[in-house]
Motif scaffolding. Structure first.
Motif, PDB file in Angstrom:
ATOM      1  N   ILE A  24       0.753  -1.186  -0.055  1.00  0.00           N
ATOM      2  CA  ILE A  24      -0.077  -0.030  -0.048  1.00  0.00           C
ATOM      3  C   ILE A  24       0.755   1.246  -0.127  1.00  0.00           C
ATOM      4  O   ILE A  24       1.803   1.593   0.713  1.00  0.00           O
ATOM      5  N   LEU A  25       0.685   2.307  -0.854  1.00  0.00           N
ATOM      6  CA  LEU A  25       1.165   3.274  -0.882  1.00  0.00           C
ATOM      7  C   LEU A  25       0.455   4.384  -0.298  1.00  0.00           C
ATOM      8  O   LEU A  25      -0.756   4.518  -0.489  1.00  0.00           O
ATOM      9  N   VAL A  26       0.918   5.035   0.800  1.00  0.00           N
ATOM     10  CA  VAL A  26       0.312   5.803   1.886  1.00  0.00           C
ATOM     11  C   VAL A  26       0.791   7.364   1.461  1.00  0.00           C
ATOM     12  O   VAL A  26       2.035   7.797   1.642  1.00  0.00           O
ATOM     13  N   MET A  27      -0.183   8.348   1.119  1.00  0.00           N
ATOM     14  CA  MET A  27       0.184   9.806   1.082  1.00  0.00           C
ATOM     15  C   MET A  27      -0.413  10.321   2.304  1.00  0.00           C
ATOM     16  O   MET A  27      -1.671  10.174   2.718  1.00  0.00           O
ATOM     17  N   GLU A  28       0.224  11.204   3.197  1.00  0.00           N
ATOM     18  CA  GLU A  28      -0.474  12.182   4.379  1.00  0.00           C
ATOM     19  C   GLU A  28      -0.189  13.375   4.116  1.00  0.00           C
ATOM     20  O   GLU A  28       0.913  13.654   4.058  1.00  0.00           O
ATOM     21  N   CYS A  29      -1.174  14.150   4.568  1.00  0.00           N
ATOM     22  CA  CYS A  29      -1.176  15.502   4.935  1.00  0.00           C
ATOM     23  C   CYS A  29      -1.513  15.993   6.168  1.00  0.00           C
ATOM     24  O   CYS A  29      -2.657  15.378   6.579  1.00  0.00           O
ATOM     25  N   ILE A  30      -0.809  16.947   6.779  1.00  0.00           N
ATOM     26  CA  ILE A  30      -1.558  17.145   8.099  1.00  0.00           C
ATOM     27  C   ILE A  30      -2.282  18.701   7.927  1.00  0.00           C
ATOM     28  O   ILE A  30      -1.785  19.328   6.937  1.00  0.00           O
ATOM     29  N   SER A  57      -9.022   8.941   3.965  1.00  0.00           N
ATOM     30  CA  SER A  57      -9.673   9.161   5.214  1.00  0.00           C
ATOM     31  C   SER A  57      -9.040  10.398   6.069  1.00  0.00           C
ATOM     32  O   SER A  57      -8.074  10.869   5.422  1.00  0.00           O
ATOM     33  N   ARG A  58      -9.893  10.768   7.038  1.00  0.00           N
ATOM     34  CA  ARG A  58      -9.634  12.143   7.624  1.00  0.00           C
ATOM     35  C   ARG A  58      -9.447  11.616   9.137  1.00  0.00           C
ATOM     36  O   ARG A  58     -10.595  10.959   9.477  1.00  0.00           O
ATOM     37  N   LYS A  59      -8.781  12.091   9.937  1.00  0.00           N
ATOM     38  CA  LYS A  59      -8.583  11.732  11.280  1.00  0.00           C
ATOM     39  C   LYS A  59      -8.354  12.926  12.106  1.00  0.00           C
ATOM     40  O   LYS A  59      -7.162  13.665  11.861  1.00  0.00           O
ATOM     41  N   ALA A  60      -9.198  13.197  13.138  1.00  0.00           N
ATOM     42  CA  ALA A  60      -8.706  14.287  14.059  1.00  0.00           C
ATOM     43  C   ALA A  60      -7.610  14.051  14.875  1.00  0.00           C
ATOM     44  O   ALA A  60      -7.646  12.915  15.501  1.00  0.00           O
ATOM     45  N   THR A  61      -6.410  15.095  14.807  1.00  0.00           N
ATOM     46  CA  THR A  61      -5.374  14.570  15.762  1.00  0.00           C
ATOM     47  C   THR A  61      -5.239  15.502  16.867  1.00  0.00           C
ATOM     48  O   THR A  61      -4.219  15.424  17.556  1.00  0.00           O
ATOM     49  N   GLY A  62      -6.089  16.357  16.990  1.00  0.00           N
ATOM     50  CA  GLY A  62      -5.966  17.600  18.178  1.00  0.00           C
ATOM     51  C   GLY A  62      -6.999  18.613  17.723  1.00  0.00           C
ATOM     52  O   GLY A  62      -7.971  18.504  16.758  1.00  0.00           O
ATOM     53  N   LYS A  63      -7.003  19.909  18.453  1.00  0.00           N
ATOM     54  CA  LYS A  63      -7.620  20.898  18.284  1.00  0.00           C
ATOM     55  C   LYS A  63      -7.522  21.437  16.788  1.00  0.00           C
ATOM     56  O   LYS A  63      -6.542  21.863  16.621  1.00  0.00           O
ATOM     57  N   ASP A  64      -8.700  21.361  15.912  1.00  0.00           N
ATOM     58  CA  ASP A  64      -8.410  21.994  14.602  1.00  0.00           C
ATOM     59  C   ASP A  64      -7.388  21.436  13.752  1.00  0.00           C
ATOM     60  O   ASP A  64      -6.905  22.003  12.915  1.00  0.00           O
ATOM     61  N   SER A  65      -6.724  20.035  13.940  1.00  0.00           N
ATOM     62  CA  SER A  65      -5.980  19.575  13.279  1.00  0.00           C
ATOM     63  C   SER A  65      -6.272  18.178  12.900  1.00  0.00           C
ATOM     64  O   SER A  65      -7.008  17.314  13.718  1.00  0.00           O
TER      65      SER A  65
END
Length: 107
Positions: A24-30, A57-65
């Protein structure tokens, strides 16, 4: 007196990353934004939609991020090219660009 709602236009504080996780190729953006933005991924000018090989997918990682990911199973040369992640909310929009270059097989 109307209070202006508290919010922030989307922004990508870091460069997106690409990694390979097995097949699997995974592209990630913060992403930072408030309220939660609409996310659209593009390959070139084509909107990417979920399929049996592609998962977003979209995952909340903190306030507004948020952590946004695009996963491609068993990538091929056809998956190469310029990707763009567009985030849009009432306060503005932003794009993260990812160039996916294939030098033959990905290992």
């Amino acid at each position: 007196m109307n209070r202006i709602p508290d919010g922030k236009a989307p922004r990508f504080p870091k460069k997106p990353t690409i990694r390979q996780d097995g097949d699997i190729l995974v592209m990630e953006c913060i992403l930072e934004a408030n309220p939660v933005p609409e996310i659209t991924w593009y390959q070139g000018t084509k909107v990417i939609s979920d399929s049996n090989r592609v998962r977003m997918s979209r995952k909340a990682t903190g306030k507004d991020s948020y952590l946004l990911t695009l996963e491609i199973s068993n990538p091929t040369k056809e998956d190469g090219g310029n990707y763009r992640c567009n985030a849009f909310n009432n306060f503005g929009e932003s794009n993260a660009n990812i160039a996916l270059n294939f030098q033959g097989r990905l290992n």
